[in-house]
Design a protein around this motif. Structure first.
Motif, PDB file in Angstrom:
ATOM      1  N   LYS A  16       0.815  -1.220   0.000  1.00  0.00           N
ATOM      2  CA  LYS A  16       0.000   0.000   0.000  1.00  0.00           C
ATOM      3  C   LYS A  16       0.851   1.274   0.000  1.00  0.00           C
ATOM      4  O   LYS A  16       0.586   2.223   0.722  1.00  0.00           O
ATOM      5  CB  LYS A  16      -0.989  -0.012   1.162  1.00  0.00           C
ATOM      6  CG  LYS A  16      -1.996  -1.140   1.064  1.00  0.00           C
ATOM      7  CD  LYS A  16      -3.121  -0.970   2.047  1.00  0.00           C
ATOM      8  CE  LYS A  16      -4.114  -2.085   1.963  1.00  0.00           C
ATOM      9  NZ  LYS A  16      -4.987  -2.047   0.819  1.00  0.00           N
ATOM     10  N   LYS A  17       1.884   1.268  -0.854  1.00  0.00           N
ATOM     11  CA  LYS A  17       2.722   2.451  -1.036  1.00  0.00           C
ATOM     12  C   LYS A  17       2.156   3.262  -2.198  1.00  0.00           C
ATOM     13  O   LYS A  17       1.549   2.710  -3.113  1.00  0.00           O
ATOM     14  CB  LYS A  17       4.169   2.039  -1.303  1.00  0.00           C
ATOM     15  CG  LYS A  17       4.793   1.363  -0.103  1.00  0.00           C
ATOM     16  CD  LYS A  17       6.238   1.050  -0.336  1.00  0.00           C
ATOM     17  CE  LYS A  17       6.824   0.420   0.917  1.00  0.00           C
ATOM     18  NZ  LYS A  17       8.231   0.132   0.750  1.00  0.00           N
ATOM     19  N   ILE A  50      -4.249   3.739  -2.583  1.00  0.00           N
ATOM     20  CA  ILE A  50      -2.867   3.512  -3.033  1.00  0.00           C
ATOM     21  C   ILE A  50      -2.500   4.470  -4.164  1.00  0.00           C
ATOM     22  O   ILE A  50      -1.442   5.077  -4.153  1.00  0.00           O
ATOM     23  CB  ILE A  50      -2.683   2.048  -3.492  1.00  0.00           C
ATOM     24  CG1 ILE A  50      -2.938   1.095  -2.312  1.00  0.00           C
ATOM     25  CG2 ILE A  50      -1.293   1.828  -4.068  1.00  0.00           C
ATOM     26  CD1 ILE A  50      -3.042  -0.368  -2.711  1.00  0.00           C
TER      27      ILE A  50
END
Length: 163
Positions: A16-17, A50
């Motif tokens: 979830k970057k 995201i």
């Protein structure tokens, strides 16, 4: 897509970057024709918190809709002209710089950008003749992101990654 790009993309999704995406790919009606190019999986990345939607042209203040623009090389310099032959190079550079700013502020390491665009195109762009002829090259934003260590892939490469 090369293996490094694939791994960066998968890592960003799994952890979830932030991932930059062309807003039109998320379904926003912001391309030059005031249309979107919705890819459901990219919209879902936005809904999951995201993906960060950007449009370099809109960030630079261009209207929607707007005349189509293409990159041309003039006296060895990369320029962006619209179909009315108006030089929009500075505007496109401003949009690229603002998009880079978003990437740096959010920590995004990868971007999924709209292919062939004078801003977002990656690997192939229109040749400036407004005849839909593609040539090797990157859009203004894609090139700036790459110069700053951000991986750039097209929506086609993203789709390959899903398979």
């Amino acid at each position: 897509m090369n293996e490094k790009d694939f791994n960066v993309l998968k890592n960003a999704i799994n952890n979830k970057k932030p991932i930059l995406v062309s807003g039109c790919l998320a379904g926003m009606l912001i391309n030059y024709q005031e249309k979107g190019n919705l890819i459901d999986e990219i919209r879902q990345l936005m809904l999951d918190g995201i993906a960060i939607a950007v449009c370099p042209e809109v960030l630079a203040g261009l209207p929607t809709p707007r005349d189509p623009a293409e990159i041309m090389v003039v006296d060895g310099e990369t320029k962006v002209f619209n179909c009315e032959k108006i030089d929009l190079t500075e505007t496109y550079q401003l949009g690229a710089e603002r998009t880079l700013g978003v990437a740096l502020r959010t920590g995004a390491k990868i971007a999924i950008l709209k292919s062939n665009s004078p801003s977002c195109g990656c690997g192939k762009i229109y040749d400036g003749s407004f005849t839909e002829k593609l040539v090797d090259g990157d859009g203004i934003t894609a090139a700036l992101l790459k110069e700053n260590g951000i991986r750039v892939i097209t929506e086609e490469e993203f789709r390959e990654c899903l398979n």
